[in-house]
Design an enzyme around this catalytic site. Structure first.
Site, PDB file in Angstrom:
ATOM      1  N   ALA A  31      -2.453  13.294  11.389  1.00  0.00           N
ATOM      2  CA  ALA A  31      -3.545  14.203  11.400  1.00  0.00           C
ATOM      3  C   ALA A  31      -4.056  14.040  12.959  1.00  0.00           C
ATOM      4  O   ALA A  31      -4.347  15.108  13.680  1.00  0.00           O
ATOM      5  CB  ALA A  31      -4.560  13.871  10.369  1.00  0.00           C
TER       6      ALA A  31
ATOM      7  N   ARG B 105      -0.044  23.874   9.813  1.00  0.00           N
ATOM      8  CA  ARG B 105      -0.260  23.184   8.875  1.00  0.00           C
ATOM      9  C   ARG B 105      -1.434  23.241   8.351  1.00  0.00           C
ATOM     10  O   ARG B 105      -2.601  22.714   9.106  1.00  0.00           O
ATOM     11  CB  ARG B 105       0.111  21.591   9.583  1.00  0.00           C
ATOM     12  CG  ARG B 105       1.690  21.590  10.027  1.00  0.00           C
ATOM     13  CD  ARG B 105       2.223  20.298   9.954  1.00  0.00           C
ATOM     14  NE  ARG B 105       2.514  19.794   8.611  1.00  0.00           N
ATOM     15  CZ  ARG B 105       2.748  18.421   8.387  1.00  0.00           C
ATOM     16  NH1 ARG B 105       2.637  17.486   9.200  1.00  0.00           N
ATOM     17  NH2 ARG B 105       2.775  18.150   7.001  1.00  0.00           N
TER      18      ARG B 105
ATOM     19  N   ASP C  34      -5.263  12.690   5.716  1.00  0.00           N
ATOM     20  CA  ASP C  34      -5.345  13.967   6.580  1.00  0.00           C
ATOM     21  C   ASP C  34      -6.703  14.880   6.628  1.00  0.00           C
ATOM     22  O   ASP C  34      -6.984  15.824   7.516  1.00  0.00           O
ATOM     23  CB  ASP C  34      -4.238  15.004   5.902  1.00  0.00           C
ATOM     24  CG  ASP C  34      -3.021  14.107   6.558  1.00  0.00           C
ATOM     25  OD1 ASP C  34      -2.504  13.227   5.935  1.00  0.00           O
ATOM     26  OD2 ASP C  34      -2.493  14.539   7.354  1.00  0.00           O
TER      27      ASP C  34
END
Lengths: 353, 353
Positions: free
Chosen positions: B52, B94, B249
């Site tokens: 992340a 993402r 994340d």
């Protein structure tokens, strides 16, 4: 209602055993011919044949092949002594599954009984016992398939309509003489209700779920979804798993069950989501001589099973490895044990045997 | 106390970004040069850079590179519009990690603010903003390392002497601009007490634990044991794990935390054994705009990530696959969240921001 499956990992071919090499599935379907007990010991150790009931059947044939290697012995006591040594060497190949010891001991007991009873001269006796051991191994093989089919029938009671069943490792036709324990229940349930489906844990390190369970379910046209071992929590939380059914390598008298590493993790996660967790195993997997799972020896296998996949390393050199092949799920996490005589609560085992 | 680590997965080389290709580790240490924002988008999507905080930093450089591609635009409003489109294309690579959107938005806000304030003519403005975006990306990169080091310092408080720490996936130097979140805590703790050690979950399907965590810990001489994802229950039951530290994340305002698939399973198993479970993540991972983890989008990735390892299939053809890349661990399973400003209970986040 039986769902016929053609998958037969162990077959007796008149003078040798044919094993389907499970280390090569699903890439290749290769038959290995076993003519000597030493070859059988190696095949069990190297997991060419694996699964508690299957290595039991293989051990029985191992004793039979071992007896044939003693054909030139003329003294029946010497014959028995040598046969017991062969039995020990077979039993020592894998320590956790009790079925191997159970089947080998069944064969040794047969030989011991014959010796006690026999008034015949040694030569005739030895010829006869060699024949009986072969017949008994064949009986153990055939019985195993029949036991699995009965287990499957009992198991259908706990499979709801349209259920999604999570399983770990391979407790299928490949893990037995045929049909399967956990997957035997799946087969019988699917024969009645073709809307059920299976989620198969990959089951690292040896990937029996990915390699074997997907292969045998695809072969039998039963819908199967492969998931990685860490995913069980995700799918259970989403309500996508209705029940868990796994096999076992040894069940203690209190109902604690040893099975492939990772099973205990699945059991804990199932409990957290109130999802029923069943163990399917024949009576020969139940070891009434031990009080709890703490007494079950846990085999540790090689470093390479974790560090390599298909011959290629997956991690940094210099990493430590501990590779226990099994774990023990305490009885409190087990909803029921599905056997060939019915479904029992773990606490009921003590009253049964 | 900081344990120096030379691992730098992202570096700014004056006119391009150098990424350490994480899809090739630990087999090969290859640097990929990124000169265009489209290449950065592909690198994020294909997980050449992952983690992340690391994809946040990469996204910031992506916007900077994107701005440079707009050098011929003379109208500042058109420039901003195009830059926002580039930002959207980067963010869409993402969806789960909020750091990517956070860093891209930081860059876009900088450009937007400059436009509001600027009375300069468009050409001068555009040249200036391009320069500022580059400087800001470098700042985000340097800040990330510093944030991780502060996080590491705070985290040492919860690491007992001689502790064995289980981690899942890779929340290390490789997942950040350097040092790491969960592994940053490990590094800082190890600098004080070199008797601590790490157990690393393999983390199927992409094996970030096996490939990346073992590699970076071996590089920094921190003892690490690789285990398969199903083994956590076994080692926790044996009392061999003292605490769990993972990255995240995205963390919702109620403390629910999304992290690599399999994290939730570990959290449940830790809870069953009363083992503390910590999440280490910077403030930029906390998404106060959402009430709970239910609102976090979970990326689904390709079938091949599950069915293939190192290019070779591991299962039968015809198997179904569902491949969620993340799961959400509810706040109730999280002992504490380790950030650059201290350690908080999940329930304390709402009062902080």
């Amino acid at each position: 209602m039986i769902l016929e499956s053609k998958i037969r990992p162990i077959e007796w071919a008149g003078n040798h055993v044919k094993l389907l090499d499970q280390t090569l599935l699903p890439y290749e379907q290769k038959i290995v011919c076993i003519t000597k007990y030493q070859e059988m010991a190696t095949a069990i150790k190297d997991m060419i044949v694996r699964g508690a009931p299957a290595i039991g059947v293989s051990g029985a044939f191992g004793v039979s092949l071992g007896a044939k290697s003693l054909i030139n012995i003329t003294d029946k006591n010497e014959f028995l002594k040598k046969l017991e040594e062969i039995g020990e060497s077979l039993k020592s190949t894998r320590p956790t599954a009790v079925n191997l010891a159970w089947a080998v001991d069944k064969q040794l007991e047969l030989a011991q009984e014959q010796i006690l009873r026999s008034a015949q001269d040694d030569r005739v006796f030895i010829d006869e016992i060699i024949k009986k051991l072969e017949e008994n191994a064949i009986k153990i093989l055939n019985d195993d398939i029949e036991i699995n089919q009965r287990m499957g029938e009992h198991g259908t009671k706990i499979v709801p309509k349209g259920a999604t069943i999570l399983t770990h490792c391979n407790a299928g036709a490949l893990a037995t003489a045929g049909y399967g324990t956990a997957l035997g229940v799946v087969r019988s349930a699917f024969a009645r209700d073709n809307t059920i489906q299976v989620f198969a844990d990959e089951t690292r390190p040896r990937q029996q779920g990915a390699r074997l369970t997907t292969w045998e379910l695809v072969e039998d046209n039963i819908p199967v979804t492969l998931i990685t071992d860490g995913m069980c929590g995700y799918f259970m939380k989403k309500g996508m798993i209705d029940l868990v059914i796994v096999g076992a390598d040894r069940i203690a008298s209190n109902g604690d069950a040893a099975n492939k590493i990772g099973t205990y993790t699945v059991a804990l996660v199932a409990k957290a989501h109130n999802i029923p967790f069943y163990v399917a195993a024949p009576h020969s997997t139940i070891d009434m001589s031990i009080k709890s799972g703490d007494e079950i020896p846990i085999e540790e296998r090689s470093r390479e099973e974790v560090t390599h996949i298909n011959g290629k390393t997956i991690c940094a050199e210099g990493v430590n490895i501990i590779n226990p092949a099994f774990d023990v799920t305490p009885a409190e996490y087990i909803t029921g044990i599905i056997t060939e005589t019915g479904i029992y609560k773990p606490s009921e085992l003590n009253g049964l045997f």
